[in-house]
Motif scaffolding. Structure first.
Motif, PDB file in Angstrom:
ATOM      1  N   LEU A 190       0.864  -1.181   0.000  1.00 23.47           N
ATOM      2  CA  LEU A 190       0.000   0.000   0.000  1.00 23.47           C
ATOM      3  C   LEU A 190       0.896   1.224   0.000  1.00 23.47           C
ATOM      4  CD1 LEU A 190      -2.642   1.621   0.419  1.00 23.47           C
ATOM      5  CD2 LEU A 190      -2.375   1.220   2.886  1.00 23.47           C
ATOM      6  N   ILE A 191       0.827   2.014  -1.066  1.00 25.47           N
ATOM      7  CA  ILE A 191       1.639   3.223  -1.174  1.00 25.47           C
ATOM      8  C   ILE A 191       0.759   4.430  -0.863  1.00 25.47           C
ATOM      9  CG2 ILE A 191       2.964   4.685  -2.753  1.00 25.47           C
ATOM     10  CD1 ILE A 191       3.900   2.165  -4.133  1.00 25.47           C
ATOM     11  N   LEU A 192       1.239   5.272   0.044  1.00 20.45           N
ATOM     12  CA  LEU A 192       0.504   6.438   0.502  1.00 20.45           C
ATOM     13  C   LEU A 192       1.185   7.703   0.001  1.00 20.45           C
ATOM     14  CD1 LEU A 192      -0.107   5.312   4.204  1.00 20.45           C
ATOM     15  CD2 LEU A 192      -1.623   5.001   2.229  1.00 20.45           C
ATOM     16  N   LEU A 193       0.412   8.573  -0.660  1.00 22.23           N
ATOM     17  CA  LEU A 193       0.941   9.785  -1.282  1.00 22.23           C
ATOM     18  C   LEU A 193       0.241  10.994  -0.684  1.00 22.23           C
ATOM     19  CD1 LEU A 193       0.885   8.448  -4.953  1.00 22.23           C
ATOM     20  CD2 LEU A 193       2.820   8.456  -3.356  1.00 22.23           C
ATOM     21  N   HIS A 194       1.023  11.905  -0.121  1.00 18.87           N
ATOM     22  CA  HIS A 194       0.495  12.990   0.691  1.00 18.87           C
ATOM     23  C   HIS A 194       0.048  14.190  -0.142  1.00 18.87           C
ATOM     24  CE1 HIS A 194       4.239  15.329   0.247  1.00 18.87           C
ATOM     25  NE2 HIS A 194       4.892  14.199   0.441  1.00 18.87           N
ATOM     26  N   THR A 242       1.477  -4.029   3.777  1.00 18.84           N
ATOM     27  CA  THR A 242       2.806  -3.456   3.976  1.00 18.84           C
ATOM     28  C   THR A 242       2.752  -2.036   3.427  1.00 18.84           C
ATOM     29  OG1 THR A 242       3.863  -5.604   3.702  1.00 18.84           O
ATOM     30  CG2 THR A 242       5.265  -3.660   3.532  1.00 18.84           C
ATOM     31  N   VAL A 243       2.923  -1.068   4.310  1.00 17.76           N
ATOM     32  CA  VAL A 243       2.711   0.341   3.971  1.00 17.76           C
ATOM     33  C   VAL A 243       4.025   0.984   3.552  1.00 17.76           C
ATOM     34  CG1 VAL A 243       2.006   2.583   4.881  1.00 17.76           C
ATOM     35  CG2 VAL A 243       0.760   0.515   5.549  1.00 17.76           C
ATOM     36  N   TYR A 244       3.955   1.798   2.504  1.00 17.58           N
ATOM     37  CA  TYR A 244       5.074   2.631   2.058  1.00 17.58           C
ATOM     38  C   TYR A 244       4.537   4.055   1.928  1.00 17.58           C
ATOM     39  CZ  TYR A 244       6.941  -1.922   0.637  1.00 17.58           C
ATOM     40  OH  TYR A 244       7.367  -3.224   0.615  1.00 17.58           O
ATOM     41  N   ALA A 245       4.875   4.910   2.877  1.00 13.99           N
ATOM     42  CA  ALA A 245       4.427   6.311   2.835  1.00 13.99           C
ATOM     43  C   ALA A 245       5.597   7.163   2.366  1.00 13.99           C
ATOM     44  CB  ALA A 245       3.943   6.759   4.209  1.00 13.99           C
ATOM     45  N   LEU A 246       5.439   7.782   1.209  1.00 13.06           N
ATOM     46  CA  LEU A 246       6.533   8.476   0.530  1.00 13.06           C
ATOM     47  C   LEU A 246       6.527   9.965   0.842  1.00 13.06           C
ATOM     48  CD1 LEU A 246       8.787   8.419  -1.713  1.00 13.06           C
ATOM     49  CD2 LEU A 246       6.944   8.819  -3.362  1.00 13.06           C
TER      50      LEU A 246
END
Length: 294
Positions: A46-50, A71-75
């Protein structure tokens, strides 16, 4: 290969996550620079884009609600948060989209869910259009892809953004960050103003003091035309899409309808009482959408 830090640069700690850096493949002019992201959890990616002018910690309350399922990936998008500030870099949509794609391809992530809020929602959709074989689902919250944007929030926001974009004095204005003013501008994107926590505001102000950050902030405010232009790519998205809007978001009904027409198969949800920053106000609602999608 990514590098890892155990002592996060951020003052906000998210249990179960670690801080990582993706080093650039090239030092040539126009390079994305070093990208910072935080990750943790288990399950599919799961990729999180702010949003505009924020960072990975924007998702501090959402991550604990989903990290048993993903599995989180916050960029940190280029130049923002603690990603490298590269002199002369572009902060238009294609450059930021390239950063998102770089994270996905260099980590060889597949079966990816892309979730973005505001500017991040637009990037989630355009990155999904470019990587159909890797993206399984898109959750686009209050896509920031219409004329006016944050200037619709309040007279104060209009003054700040217009000033930051002004010739000659714009960089100076972008670098002036009195806490009451920054807080007031951000609260203009909330239905529940208490959702902007003081420690998060302090974190954003700390990042804003990084050398070169006023140039980044000014460029990001000025990239709205490229986000509007990027809407042409939405029709290329093959993955299922959730379009989520706050009832009090800056977008108008006509803006929302235009995206529904571009993405007619998308699931459309409007959150009563919520503003632009739904992830801050209603992380429970966003987590429900994500967890029910598995």
């Amino acid at each position: 290969m990514p590098t890892t830090r155990n002592d996060s640069l951020s003052d906000i700690k998210i249990p179960g996550t670690e801080e990582h850096f993706l080093d650039p493949l090239s030092s040539k002019k126009g390079s994305l620079g070093r990208l910072r992201y935080i990750s943790g959890g288990k399950g599919p990616a799961l990729i999180l884009l702010h949003t505009v002018r924020t960072q990975a910690e924007h998702f501090r309350h959402l991550i604990p609600l989903v990290q048993e399922r993903y599995t989180v990936y916050a960029l940190d998008l280029p130049g923002m948060g603690y990603s490298e500030i590269v002199p002369g870099a572009s902060y238009d949509e294609p450059a930021m989209r390239e950063a998102v794609k770089s994270l996905i391809t260099r980590l060889d992530l597949r079966d990816v869910t892309l979730l973005g809020e505001s500017m991040g929602a637009t990037l989630a959709l355009t990155a999904a259009a470019d990587l159909p074989e890797r993206v399984r689902r898109v959750v686009a919250i209050n896509a920031y892809d219409y004329a006016g944007g944050i200037k619709r929030s309040s007279l104060l926001a209009r003054f700040v953004v217009t000033g930051a974009l002004a010739p000659v004095v714009g960089e100076t204005i972008a670098g002036v960050q009195p806490k009451p003013i920054v807080g007031a501008v951000l609260r203009g994107g909330l239905g529940d103003t208490a959702a902007l926590r003081d420690d998060y505001l302090d974190e954003l102000l700390k990042v804003g003091r990084r050398p070169g950050y006023p140039v980044v902030a000014r460029a990001v405010y000025g990239n709205l035309p490229s986000l509007i232009a990027a809407r042409d790519r939405y029709i290329k998205v093959k993955a299922p899409v959730h379009l989520i809007y706050g009832e009090k978001d800056w977008s108008r009904p006509s803006d929302r309808q235009a995206n529904k027409q571009l993405l007619p198969a998308a699931e459309f949800v409007q959150v009563p009482g919520a503003g632009h920053f739904i992830v801050l106000e209603r992380p429970d609602m966003v987590a429900k959408v994500l967890n029910n999608a598995l």
